[in-house]
Design a protein around this motif. Structure first.
Motif, PDB file in Angstrom:
ATOM      1  N   GLY A   1      89.596 -26.848  11.185  1.00  7.78           N
ATOM      2  CA  GLY A   1      88.890 -27.954  11.829  1.00  7.78           C
ATOM      3  C   GLY A   1      87.395 -27.837  11.645  1.00  7.78           C
ATOM      4  O   GLY A   1      86.862 -26.738  11.433  1.00  7.78           O
ATOM      5  N   LYS A   2      86.721 -28.986  11.694  1.00  9.93           N
ATOM      6  CA  LYS A   2      85.255 -28.957  11.711  1.00  9.93           C
ATOM      7  C   LYS A   2      84.803 -29.901  12.807  1.00  9.93           C
ATOM      8  O   LYS A   2      85.229 -31.056  12.852  1.00  9.93           O
ATOM      9  CB  LYS A   2      84.689 -29.395  10.368  1.00  9.93           C
ATOM     10  CG  LYS A   2      83.175 -29.591  10.414  1.00  9.93           C
ATOM     11  CD  LYS A   2      82.556 -29.527   9.031  1.00  9.93           C
ATOM     12  CE  LYS A   2      81.055 -29.702   9.092  1.00  9.93           C
ATOM     13  NZ  LYS A   2      80.611 -31.097   9.017  1.00  9.93           N
ATOM     14  N   ILE A   3      83.947 -29.394  13.666  1.00  4.30           N
ATOM     15  CA  ILE A   3      83.526 -30.216  14.802  1.00  4.30           C
ATOM     16  C   ILE A   3      82.001 -30.193  14.949  1.00  4.30           C
ATOM     17  O   ILE A   3      81.330 -29.314  14.413  1.00  4.30           O
ATOM     18  CB  ILE A   3      84.161 -29.730  16.135  1.00  4.30           C
ATOM     19  CG1 ILE A   3      83.707 -28.306  16.468  1.00  4.30           C
ATOM     20  CG2 ILE A   3      85.669 -29.834  16.077  1.00  4.30           C
ATOM     21  CD1 ILE A   3      84.106 -27.846  17.875  1.00  4.30           C
TER      22      ILE A   3
ATOM     23  N   GLY B   1      79.875 -21.033  10.997  1.00  2.21           N
ATOM     24  CA  GLY B   1      78.693 -21.655  11.586  1.00  2.21           C
ATOM     25  C   GLY B   1      78.089 -22.668  10.638  1.00  2.21           C
ATOM     26  O   GLY B   1      78.091 -22.472   9.421  1.00  2.21           O
ATOM     27  N   ASN B   2      77.550 -23.742  11.189  1.00  8.65           N
ATOM     28  CA  ASN B   2      76.964 -24.791  10.344  1.00  8.65           C
ATOM     29  C   ASN B   2      75.787 -25.480  11.035  1.00  8.65           C
ATOM     30  O   ASN B   2      75.845 -25.786  12.214  1.00  8.65           O
ATOM     31  CB  ASN B   2      78.062 -25.823   9.998  1.00  8.65           C
ATOM     32  CG  ASN B   2      77.528 -27.029   9.236  1.00  8.65           C
ATOM     33  OD1 ASN B   2      77.753 -28.164   9.639  1.00  8.65           O
ATOM     34  ND2 ASN B   2      76.818 -26.802   8.153  1.00  8.65           N
ATOM     35  N   GLY B   3      74.745 -25.667  10.249  1.00 14.52           N
ATOM     36  CA  GLY B   3      73.580 -26.411  10.728  1.00 14.52           C
ATOM     37  C   GLY B   3      72.293 -25.666  10.506  1.00 14.52           C
ATOM     38  O   GLY B   3      72.086 -24.586  11.058  1.00 14.52           O
ATOM     39  N   ASP B   4      71.451 -26.224   9.619  1.00 16.23           N
ATOM     40  CA  ASP B   4      70.106 -25.690   9.374  1.00 16.23           C
ATOM     41  C   ASP B   4      70.052 -24.373   8.611  1.00 16.23           C
ATOM     42  O   ASP B   4      69.080 -23.636   8.746  1.00 16.23           O
ATOM     43  CB  ASP B   4      69.320 -25.538  10.688  1.00 16.23           C
ATOM     44  CG  ASP B   4      68.957 -26.880  11.285  1.00 16.23           C
ATOM     45  OD1 ASP B   4      69.101 -27.892  10.568  1.00 16.23           O
ATOM     46  OD2 ASP B   4      68.549 -26.916  12.457  1.00 16.23           O
ATOM     47  N   VAL B   5      71.062 -24.069   7.843  1.00 17.17           N
ATOM     48  CA  VAL B   5      70.923 -22.938   6.919  1.00 17.17           C
ATOM     49  C   VAL B   5      70.255 -23.495   5.668  1.00 17.17           C
ATOM     50  O   VAL B   5      70.860 -24.253   4.914  1.00 17.17           O
ATOM     51  CB  VAL B   5      72.292 -22.294   6.588  1.00 17.17           C
ATOM     52  CG1 VAL B   5      72.141 -21.257   5.479  1.00 17.17           C
ATOM     53  CG2 VAL B   5      72.864 -21.653   7.832  1.00 17.17           C
TER      54      VAL B   5
ATOM     55  N   ILE C   1      77.173 -24.549   4.343  1.00 21.30           N
ATOM     56  CA  ILE C   1      75.864 -25.084   3.961  1.00 21.30           C
ATOM     57  C   ILE C   1      76.018 -26.507   3.456  1.00 21.30           C
ATOM     58  O   ILE C   1      76.839 -26.766   2.575  1.00 21.30           O
ATOM     59  CB  ILE C   1      75.219 -24.201   2.869  1.00 21.30           C
ATOM     60  CG1 ILE C   1      75.056 -22.773   3.388  1.00 21.30           C
ATOM     61  CG2 ILE C   1      73.875 -24.783   2.425  1.00 21.30           C
ATOM     62  CD1 ILE C   1      74.663 -21.767   2.323  1.00 21.30           C
ATOM     63  N   GLY C   2      75.248 -27.409   4.027  1.00 19.78           N
ATOM     64  CA  GLY C   2      75.317 -28.807   3.609  1.00 19.78           C
ATOM     65  C   GLY C   2      74.126 -29.196   2.770  1.00 19.78           C
ATOM     66  O   GLY C   2      74.099 -29.011   1.541  1.00 19.78           O
ATOM     67  N   ARG C   3      73.095 -29.693   3.432  1.00 16.46           N
ATOM     68  CA  ARG C   3      71.966 -30.298   2.711  1.00 16.46           C
ATOM     69  C   ARG C   3      71.257 -29.346   1.760  1.00 16.46           C
ATOM     70  O   ARG C   3      70.790 -29.761   0.700  1.00 16.46           O
ATOM     71  CB  ARG C   3      70.971 -30.876   3.730  1.00 16.46           C
ATOM     72  CG  ARG C   3      71.516 -32.109   4.413  1.00 16.46           C
ATOM     73  CD  ARG C   3      70.746 -32.438   5.658  1.00 16.46           C
ATOM     74  NE  ARG C   3      70.872 -31.361   6.655  1.00 16.46           N
ATOM     75  CZ  ARG C   3      70.229 -31.344   7.799  1.00 16.46           C
ATOM     76  NH1 ARG C   3      69.403 -32.328   8.097  1.00 16.46           N
ATOM     77  NH2 ARG C   3      70.416 -30.355   8.655  1.00 16.46           N
ATOM     78  N   ALA C   4      71.188 -28.065   2.136  1.00  9.12           N
ATOM     79  CA  ALA C   4      70.439 -27.134   1.281  1.00  9.12           C
ATOM     80  C   ALA C   4      71.132 -26.893  -0.062  1.00  9.12           C
ATOM     81  O   ALA C   4      70.527 -26.373  -0.995  1.00  9.12           O
ATOM     82  CB  ALA C   4      70.228 -25.805   2.003  1.00  9.12           C
TER      83      ALA C   4
END
Ligand SMILES: Cc1cc2nc3c(=O)[nH]c(=O)nc-3n(C[C@H](O)[C@H](O)[C@H](O)COP(=O)(O)O)c2cc1C
Length: 197
Positions: free
Chosen positions: A24-26, A84-88, A108-111
Motif C-alpha cells: 500500500g501507499k498512503i 518512507g516518502n517525501g522530500d528526499v 523517491i519521486g520528484r528528485a
C-alpha cells in the motif's frame, strides 16, 4: 483513507487472490482526518506486505515540508516493512530519512525526474555532461520505441527540461531545444551544445 472499511476489504481480497505481495501507499490522510496510523494498521492486518507513507496530507499536495515524524510513528507501530516518502532530494537525504524515521526503505519521486542516477547514489552534480547527453538519447529512443516516433518525442519533451535544468545552458537555447517539434532537430541542437562544451 476516508473509508477504512473499504481499504480493509480491498487488501483482504487482493492479498487472498494474488500470489504476488500486495503493498500500500498512503498519505497522512486529510487535514480533518489524519488517520494514517489507523490505515497503516488496517493494511497490515489485511494482508499488506509493505506500506509506503508519503508524509503529507491530501490538501498539502506537494507543498509544505513532508512530516517525517509521522513516518517514524508508522514504522514504530508496524511489523511489515515501511517505506518512507517525501522530500528526499539528494543522496544524503536517503540515509537522513532512514536514520530519522527508522524506515526500511525510501521512495523517491520528484528528485528522480531528471536525475535517475539518484538510485545509483549519484547526485545530479556528479553526473557528467556526456553521461547526461547519452541518457537523453536513450530515454527518447525508448519512448519512441514504446509510443511511436512522433508521440514518443512529444511525450518525452516534458522530461527534457528536467534533464537540462542543471546545465549552465543559456535560457534562450534551452527554450529553443525543448520546444522543437522534430526529434532530429531536438537532438542536433542538444548534441551541438554538448560538443561545444
Ligand atoms: C512524475 C511523478 C509521478 C507520480 N506518480 C504517482 C503515482 O502514480 N502514484 C502515487 O501514489 N504517487 C505518485 N507520485 C507521487 C510520488 O510517489 C511521491 O509520493 C511524491 O512525489 C512525494 O515524494 P517526493 O518528495 O520524493 O517527490 C508521482 C510523483 C511524480 C513526480
Amino acid at each position: 483513507m476516508r473509508t477504512p472499511l473499504k481499504v480493509a476489504d480491498i487488501f483482504q481480497k487482493l492479498s487472498r487472490a494474488l500470489t504476488v505481495p500486495v503493498t500500500g501507499k498512503i498519505r497522512l490522510g486529510w487535514e480533518d482526518c489524519r488517520n494514517y496510523r489507523l490505515i497503516a494498521r488496517i493494511i497490515e492486518e489485511n494482508g499488506g506486505a509493505a506500506i509506503a507513507v508519503h508524509g503529507r496530507t491530501q490538501e498539502q499536495g506537494y507543498s509544505g515540508k513532508a512530516n517525517w515524524d509521522a513516518i517514524a510513528e508508522v514504522k514504530q507501530a508496524a511489523r511489515i516493512p515501511v517505506i518512507g516518502n517525501g522530500d528526499v532530494k539528494t543522496v544524503a537525504d536517503i540515509e537522513k530519512m532512514k536514520r530519522y524515521t527508522g524506515c526500511d526503505a525510501v521512495m523517491i519521486g520528484r528528485a528522480a525526474v531528471g536525475n535517475p542516477w539518484i538510485f545509483a547514489r549519484l547526485d545530479r552534480g556528479q553526473v557528467s555532461a556526456e553521461v547526461l547527453r547519452q541518457m537523453v538519447h536513450q530515454h527518447l529512443r525508448r519512448n519512441q520505441a514504446f509510443y511511436g516516433e512522433h508521440k514518443g518525442f512529444i511525450l518525452f519533451r516534458k522530461h527534457a527540461p528536467s534533464y537540462l535544468k542543471f546545465q549552465n545552458m543559456p535560457r534562450a537555447l534551452r527554450t529553443s531545444i525543448i520546444s522543437q517539434v522534430d526529434a532530429g532537430n531536438f537532438l542536433s541542437l542538444l548534441d551541438a551544445y554538448y560538443t561545444a562544451l
